[in-house]
Scaffold this active site. Structure first.
Site, mmCIF file in Angstrom:
data_model
loop_
_atom_site.group_PDB
_atom_site.id
_atom_site.type_symbol
_atom_site.label_atom_id
_atom_site.label_comp_id
_atom_site.label_asym_id
_atom_site.label_seq_id
_atom_site.Cartn_x
_atom_site.Cartn_y
_atom_site.Cartn_z
ATOM 1 N N GLU A 288 0.826 -1.208 0.000
ATOM 2 C CA GLU A 288 0.000 0.000 0.000
ATOM 3 C C GLU A 288 0.864 1.264 0.000
ATOM 4 O O GLU A 288 0.418 2.323 -0.431
ATOM 5 C CB GLU A 288 -0.910 -0.024 1.233
ATOM 6 C CG GLU A 288 -2.330 0.375 0.925
ATOM 7 C CD GLU A 288 -3.285 0.106 2.076
ATOM 8 O OE1 GLU A 288 -4.115 -0.795 1.934
ATOM 9 O OE2 GLU A 288 -3.207 0.791 3.104
ATOM 10 N N HIS A 309 7.535 -26.997 -1.286
ATOM 11 C CA HIS A 309 6.896 -28.128 -1.962
ATOM 12 C C HIS A 309 5.758 -27.668 -2.867
ATOM 13 O O HIS A 309 4.990 -28.480 -3.378
ATOM 14 C CB HIS A 309 6.396 -29.129 -0.912
ATOM 15 C CG HIS A 309 7.530 -29.688 -0.095
ATOM 16 N ND1 HIS A 309 8.085 -30.928 -0.328
ATOM 17 C CD2 HIS A 309 8.255 -29.135 0.911
ATOM 18 C CE1 HIS A 309 9.075 -31.127 0.531
ATOM 19 N NE2 HIS A 309 9.204 -30.042 1.283
ATOM 20 N N LYS A 423 -14.309 0.361 -3.967
ATOM 21 C CA LYS A 423 -15.440 0.777 -3.124
ATOM 22 C C LYS A 423 -16.458 1.543 -3.961
ATOM 23 O O LYS A 423 -17.659 1.329 -3.849
ATOM 24 C CB LYS A 423 -14.956 1.667 -1.976
ATOM 25 C CG LYS A 423 -14.053 0.950 -0.986
ATOM 26 C CD LYS A 423 -13.647 1.879 0.144
ATOM 27 C CE LYS A 423 -12.533 1.279 0.954
ATOM 28 N NZ LYS A 423 -11.918 2.220 1.894
#
Ligand code: PA5
Length: 433
Positions: A288, A309, A423
Site C-alpha cells: 500500500e 513443496h 469501493k
C-alpha cells in the site's frame, strides 16, 4: 544488547558494493526528509516517534481495559480490516502458542477475527459459534465507515444486545476510531462505549503500536511494555546515518537497487508458521505504501519449508524478476530432539539426537545456496528469538525502511488513493444513496 540484523552479502553477486555506497548520500538524505517531516505525506508521520512517546499511563490504561474484558469474556472478536487488524494479528500469531485456542486451561480469552471479509458463510459460522458463548468485541476503524467491519459489527452488536441487557452489551464493546469523525465515533458517543483514539497523523498500516494493535495484543496475553521497549530501541538506533548501524537504510537501499535491476517482486520468506501473519502485515505495509504511480516492488510471501513443496520450483527456475528477504529466527523457544529408532525404516537415524531446529537451519542454508545458484538475490534478516522486544524492533525497522524506500522510489508512501476504486464500483452496484 542483541538486535535484529540484516545480511546483504548474498545480494552482492547481483549488485555491486559500489552501487550501495554510491547511493548512501541519497538514502540518508531521504531519511532526513522523513525524520524532519518535510516530505510527501508528512501529515502522516506520527508513527515515527510513537514508541518513544507512548507513556506508561497510555499502556496502563490499555492493560486495564484488557483485564476488564478478559474478566467477563471467553472470546474477544477483533473487528477490523487492513491496517486495523493485520498488525495485531501479526504480533499475536508470532508470540502465542500455536495451539493456544485448543487448550482448555487458558489465561487469556481466545481471539477471533471478523470484518476482514464479506463472506456470508464466515459470518454465519462465527455468529453461530458465538451465539451461546461469553464474548466481547473490539471494533477498530480509523475512518469509521469501512463496509467490511461495519457489517460485521452491526451483526455482533445485535447478538450481544440479544444475549445481554443493553448496558451489559455496552461493557463488552470497545471502539477504536477517530477522535471526532466517522460513523463509529457517532455510534460510540451515542451508545457510551469505551473508546480509544487513532491519532490523526498515523495511517492504518502504520498503526500497530497505537491502541489499534496494542489492545488486541495485550488481550492475547502479550507484554506491550516490552514490545514498545523494543520499538523504542530501534527508533533510536535508526537515527544513525551509517549503514552499519542503520539496517533500515541499508534494506531500503538494496531493495531499490534490485528494483532498478528489474527485480520487481520481493518474496518475504519465513521458516516458522508463527511468522505467517507478520508477512501478511508486511505485504500491506509495503504494497500500500509503494504500489502507486505505476511503480513499486510487488510484495509476496511464502512459508518455508511448506511452500518449497509448492512454490519452490517457481522460485528456483521461474522468471528471474524476484529477490528474497528471509526472516530467520536464531533461537527457538523450545527444544525437541529427533529420537533414535532401532528399526530405522524411515532411514532417519542419521538425524537421531539432533534438534528439529538444526534440520530447519540446514534447510534454510541449503535453500539459500540453491536459490543463489538459481540467480535469486537473498537478503537475510535475523531475529535473535521470537519475543516482544525483538518484534518491537522488527516492526519499527520495517516501518522506517518502508518510509525511506517509498521516498527513494519517488512516491508518497503514506497515502493509498487506489484503495477507493473498488469501493466506488461496489457502492454504485449496490445502489448506495
Ligand atoms: O492502511 C490503511 O489505511 C488501510 O488498509 C486501512 O487500514 C483499512 O482500509 C481499514 O480502514 P479503516 O481503519 O478506516 O476501517
Amino acid at each position: 544488547m542483541q538486535e535484529i540484523k540484516i545480511d546483504i552479502s548474498k545480494t552482492l553477486n547481483f549488485v555491486s558494493e559500489n552501487d550501495i555506497n554510491e547511493l548512501k548520500t541519497k538514502v540518508f538524505a531521504f531519511q532526513n526528509i522523513l525524520q524532519s517531516k518535510t516530505g510527501a505525506g508528512n501529515d502522516f508521520l506520527g508513527w515515527l516517534d510513537l514508541p518513544s512517546s507512548t507513556s506508561k499511563d497510555d499502556l496502563s490504561r490499555i492493560n486495564k481495559t484488557a483485564q476488564q474484558l478478559s474478566s467477563i469474556a471467553d472470546y474477544v472478536v477483533i473487528v477490523g480490516i487492513g491496517g486495523s487488524y493485520l498488525g495485531a494479528r501479526a504480533v499475536i500469531d508470532a508470540l502465542s502458542d500455536t495451539f493456544c485456542n485448543l487448550k482448555t486451561v487458558r489465561k487469556n480469552p481466545i481471539i477471533l477475527y471478523a470484518g476482514q471479509n464479506i463472506s456470508e458463510d464466515y459470518t454465519f459460522e462465527l455468529l453461530d459459534f458465538l451465539k451461546d458463548k461469553s464474548f466481547a468485541v473490539v471494533v477498530i476503524s480509523k475512518s469509521g465507515t469501512t463496509t467490511e467491519p461495519a457489517i460485521a459489527f452491526r451483526l455482533l452488536k445485535e447478538l450481544l444486545e440479544k444475549n445481554y441487557s443493553r448496558d451489559e452489551a455496552k461493557k463488552r464493546i470497545i471502539a477504536i476510531t477517530d477522535a471526532s469523525k466517522g460513523a463509529l465515533r457517532t455510534l460510540s458517543n451515542r451508545e457510551g462505549y469505551e473508546t480509544y483514539i487513532i491519532p490523526d497523523d498515523v495511517g492504518g498500516r502504520f498503526s500497530v503500536l497505537t491502541p489499534v494493535g496494542l489492545l488486541p495484543i495485550v488481550i492475547a496475553g502479550i507484554d506491550i511494555e516490552k514490545l514498545i521497549e523494543g520499538a523504542t530501541w530501534m527508533e533510536n538506533r535508526l537515527k544513525s546515518e551509517n549503514y552499519d548501524d542503520n539496517p533500515a537504510a541499508l534494506y531500503a537501499a538494496i531493495r531499490n537497487i534490485l528494483y532498478k535491476e528489474e527485480r520487481k517482486i520481493e518474496i518475504l520468506v519465513n521458516y516458522h508458521p508463527k511468522l505467517h501473519s507478520i508477512a501478511e502485515w508486511w505485504k500491506q505495509l509495503y504494497g500500500e505504501s509503494e504500489g502507486k504511480s505505476f511503480k513499486g516492488i510487488f510484495p509476496a510471501a511464502v512459508d518455508f519449508t511448506t511452500d518449497l513443496h509448492s512454490m519452490g520450483q517457481w522460485i528456483q527456475e521461474g522468471e528471474r524478476t524476484i529477490f528474497e528477504t528471509v526472516l530467520s529466527v536464531e533461537k527457538p523457544k523450545y527444544s525437541v530432539e529427533i529420537p533414535f529408532d532401532k528399526d530405522n525404516l524411515d532411514q532417519l537415524n542419521f538425524l537421531a539426537g539432533k534438534r528439529i531446529d538444526e534440520v530447519n537451519k540446514k534447510a534454510e542454508l541449503g535453500t539459500q545456496i540453491a536459490h543463489i545458484d538459481g540467480a535469486v538475490p537473498n537478503i537475510r534478516i535475523s531475529i535473535p528469538e521470537l519475543n516482544e522486544f525483538y518484534l518491537g524492533q522488527l516492526i519499527y525497522f520495517f516501518e522506517k525502511a518502508c518510509g525511506i524506500s517509498g521516498y527513494m522510489l519517488g512516491v508518497n508512501p503514506f497515502d493509498q488513493p487506489g484503495v477507493e476504486a473498488y469501493k466506488k464500483n461496489m457502492f454504485a452496484l449496490l445502489g448506495k444513496p
